[in-house]
Design a protein around this motif. Structure first.
Motif, PDB file in Angstrom:
ATOM      1  N   PRO A  28      59.370  36.931  26.980  1.00 48.43           N
ATOM      2  CA  PRO A  28      58.838  38.149  27.452  1.00 48.43           C
ATOM      3  C   PRO A  28      58.613  38.059  28.756  1.00 48.43           C
ATOM      4  O   PRO A  28      57.988  36.961  29.263  1.00 48.43           O
ATOM      5  N   VAL A  29      58.733  39.323  29.453  1.00 46.23           N
ATOM      6  CA  VAL A  29      58.482  39.220  31.021  1.00 46.23           C
ATOM      7  C   VAL A  29      57.806  40.475  31.446  1.00 46.23           C
ATOM      8  O   VAL A  29      58.021  41.454  30.915  1.00 46.23           O
ATOM      9  N   PHE A  30      56.865  40.499  32.380  1.00 49.77           N
ATOM     10  CA  PHE A  30      56.204  41.701  32.843  1.00 49.77           C
ATOM     11  C   PHE A  30      56.191  41.604  34.053  1.00 49.77           C
ATOM     12  O   PHE A  30      55.907  40.313  34.639  1.00 49.77           O
ATOM     13  N   LEU A  31      55.858  42.649  34.916  1.00 49.51           N
ATOM     14  CA  LEU A  31      55.617  42.874  36.093  1.00 49.51           C
ATOM     15  C   LEU A  31      53.933  43.540  36.291  1.00 49.51           C
ATOM     16  O   LEU A  31      53.954  44.481  35.664  1.00 49.51           O
ATOM     17  N   LEU A  32      53.306  43.125  37.120  1.00 47.18           N
ATOM     18  CA  LEU A  32      51.902  43.702  37.566  1.00 47.18           C
ATOM     19  C   LEU A  32      51.875  44.208  38.772  1.00 47.18           C
ATOM     20  O   LEU A  32      52.453  43.884  39.827  1.00 47.18           O
ATOM     21  N   HIS A  33      51.079  45.334  38.882  1.00 51.32           N
ATOM     22  CA  HIS A  33      51.070  45.953  40.231  1.00 51.32           C
ATOM     23  C   HIS A  33      49.225  45.837  40.271  1.00 51.32           C
ATOM     24  O   HIS A  33      48.590  46.363  39.663  1.00 51.32           O
ATOM     25  N   TYR A  34      48.818  45.317  41.363  1.00 51.07           N
ATOM     26  CA  TYR A  34      47.559  45.067  41.657  1.00 51.07           C
ATOM     27  C   TYR A  34      47.148  46.327  42.685  1.00 51.07           C
ATOM     28  O   TYR A  34      47.704  46.489  43.635  1.00 51.07           O
ATOM     29  N   SER A  35      45.937  46.798  42.549  1.00 47.90           N
ATOM     30  CA  SER A  35      45.373  47.625  43.528  1.00 47.90           C
ATOM     31  C   SER A  35      45.107  47.005  44.741  1.00 47.90           C
ATOM     32  O   SER A  35      45.078  47.722  45.937  1.00 47.90           O
ATOM     33  N   ARG A  36      44.542  45.871  44.726  1.00 43.47           N
ATOM     34  CA  ARG A  36      44.282  45.267  45.946  1.00 43.47           C
ATOM     35  C   ARG A  36      45.110  43.930  46.330  1.00 43.47           C
ATOM     36  O   ARG A  36      45.289  43.239  45.401  1.00 43.47           O
ATOM     37  N   PRO A  37      45.542  43.909  47.123  1.00 42.73           N
ATOM     38  CA  PRO A  37      46.543  42.710  47.576  1.00 42.73           C
ATOM     39  C   PRO A  37      45.758  41.426  47.448  1.00 42.73           C
ATOM     40  O   PRO A  37      46.648  40.319  46.907  1.00 42.73           O
ATOM     41  N   LEU A  38      44.674  41.062  47.693  1.00 47.08           N
ATOM     42  CA  LEU A  38      44.044  39.793  47.537  1.00 47.08           C
ATOM     43  C   LEU A  38      43.915  39.628  45.975  1.00 47.08           C
ATOM     44  O   LEU A  38      44.367  38.411  45.747  1.00 47.08           O
ATOM     45  N   ASP A  39      43.866  40.298  45.057  1.00 49.58           N
ATOM     46  CA  ASP A  39      43.949  40.238  43.525  1.00 49.58           C
ATOM     47  C   ASP A  39      45.314  39.553  43.185  1.00 49.58           C
ATOM     48  O   ASP A  39      45.604  38.709  42.463  1.00 49.58           O
ATOM     49  N   GLY A  40      46.404  40.212  43.755  1.00 50.66           N
ATOM     50  CA  GLY A  40      47.811  39.949  43.507  1.00 50.66           C
ATOM     51  C   GLY A  40      47.994  38.428  44.232  1.00 50.66           C
ATOM     52  O   GLY A  40      48.592  37.549  43.652  1.00 50.66           O
ATOM     53  N   CYS A  41      47.212  38.125  45.508  1.00 49.01           N
ATOM     54  CA  CYS A  41      47.278  36.632  45.798  1.00 49.01           C
ATOM     55  C   CYS A  41      46.890  35.559  44.992  1.00 49.01           C
ATOM     56  O   CYS A  41      47.204  34.685  45.021  1.00 49.01           O
ATOM     57  N   PHE A  42      45.809  35.975  44.535  1.00 49.63           N
ATOM     58  CA  PHE A  42      44.959  35.117  43.623  1.00 49.63           C
ATOM     59  C   PHE A  42      45.874  34.782  42.457  1.00 49.63           C
ATOM     60  O   PHE A  42      45.846  33.547  42.048  1.00 49.63           O
ATOM     61  N   CYS A  43      46.504  35.839  41.806  1.00 49.91           N
ATOM     62  CA  CYS A  43      46.986  35.760  40.469  1.00 49.91           C
ATOM     63  C   CYS A  43      48.565  34.832  40.861  1.00 49.91           C
ATOM     64  O   CYS A  43      48.873  33.943  40.083  1.00 49.91           O
ATOM     65  N   ALA A  44      49.078  35.045  41.861  1.00 46.66           N
ATOM     66  CA  ALA A  44      50.496  34.321  42.260  1.00 46.66           C
ATOM     67  C   ALA A  44      50.192  32.933  42.701  1.00 46.66           C
ATOM     68  O   ALA A  44      51.060  32.084  42.474  1.00 46.66           O
ATOM     69  N   GLU A  45      48.948  32.719  43.094  1.00 45.37           N
ATOM     70  CA  GLU A  45      48.862  31.128  43.679  1.00 45.37           C
ATOM     71  C   GLU A  45      47.947  30.395  42.659  1.00 45.37           C
ATOM     72  O   GLU A  45      47.813  29.162  42.939  1.00 45.37           O
ATOM     73  N   THR A  46      47.413  30.894  41.672  1.00 46.64           N
ATOM     74  CA  THR A  46      46.594  29.981  40.595  1.00 46.64           C
ATOM     75  C   THR A  46      47.688  29.786  39.382  1.00 46.64           C
ATOM     76  O   THR A  46      48.394  30.692  38.893  1.00 46.64           O
TER      77      THR A  46
END
Length: 145
Positions: A4-22
């Motif tokens: 299973p693969v999914f793509l997420l879109h975050y409303s704030r870029p900072l949230d996307g940074c946290f998710c991609a780096e943790t």
């Protein structure tokens, strides 16, 4: 096995940074978070490749590219041996009467070697693109690099 693969879109870029780096799970290969390419740049066939398979593919393709680059003289020498008139006569003896014509002989001696090498170099990018697709890149722009 389809992962299973999914793509997420975050409303704030900072949230996307946290998710991609943790790290999202105790098992680091269970849930991988990466920056996603644009939707029109995604190579969908490679999107659901499992992590272990992806690692093995990258290793095999890296070794294949090394062998292709390191031993590139072997296919070039083989093609050049066929471009030699004596080698061509050995492989295809039925061409001997045609090769002995003066015009054909001079044409083959002058252009056949360069033509054979150019054909090999012409198909080389196609071979490398196929190897890149097998490796498992998920973006078309990454495939072309």
């Amino acid at each position: 096995m389809v992962e299973p693969v999914f793509l997420l879109h975050y409303s704030r870029p900072l949230d996307g940074c946290f998710c991609a780096e943790t790290q999202q799970s105790k098992n680091p290969t269970l849930w991988l978070a990466n920056w996603a390419p644009e939707p029109r740049d995604i190579y969908w066939q490679n999107l659901a490749i499992p992590f272990l398979s992806l690692t093995i593919r990258k290793l095999i393709i890296s070794l294949s590219v090394f062998v292709l680059v390191f031993f590139s003289m072997i296919p070039i020498a083989f093609v050049q041996s066929l471009a030699n008139l004596e080698g061509l006569e050995r492989v295809a003896p039925f061409l001997r009467p045609v090769i002995e014509l003066k015009f054909i002989k001079s044409f083959l001696q002058g252009f056949l070697r360069g033509l054979a090498l150019k054909i090999f170099l012409y198909i080389l990018p196609t071979i490398l693109m196929i190897m890149s697709k097998i490796e498992g890149h998920i973006a078309l722009s990454t495939l072309e690099r």
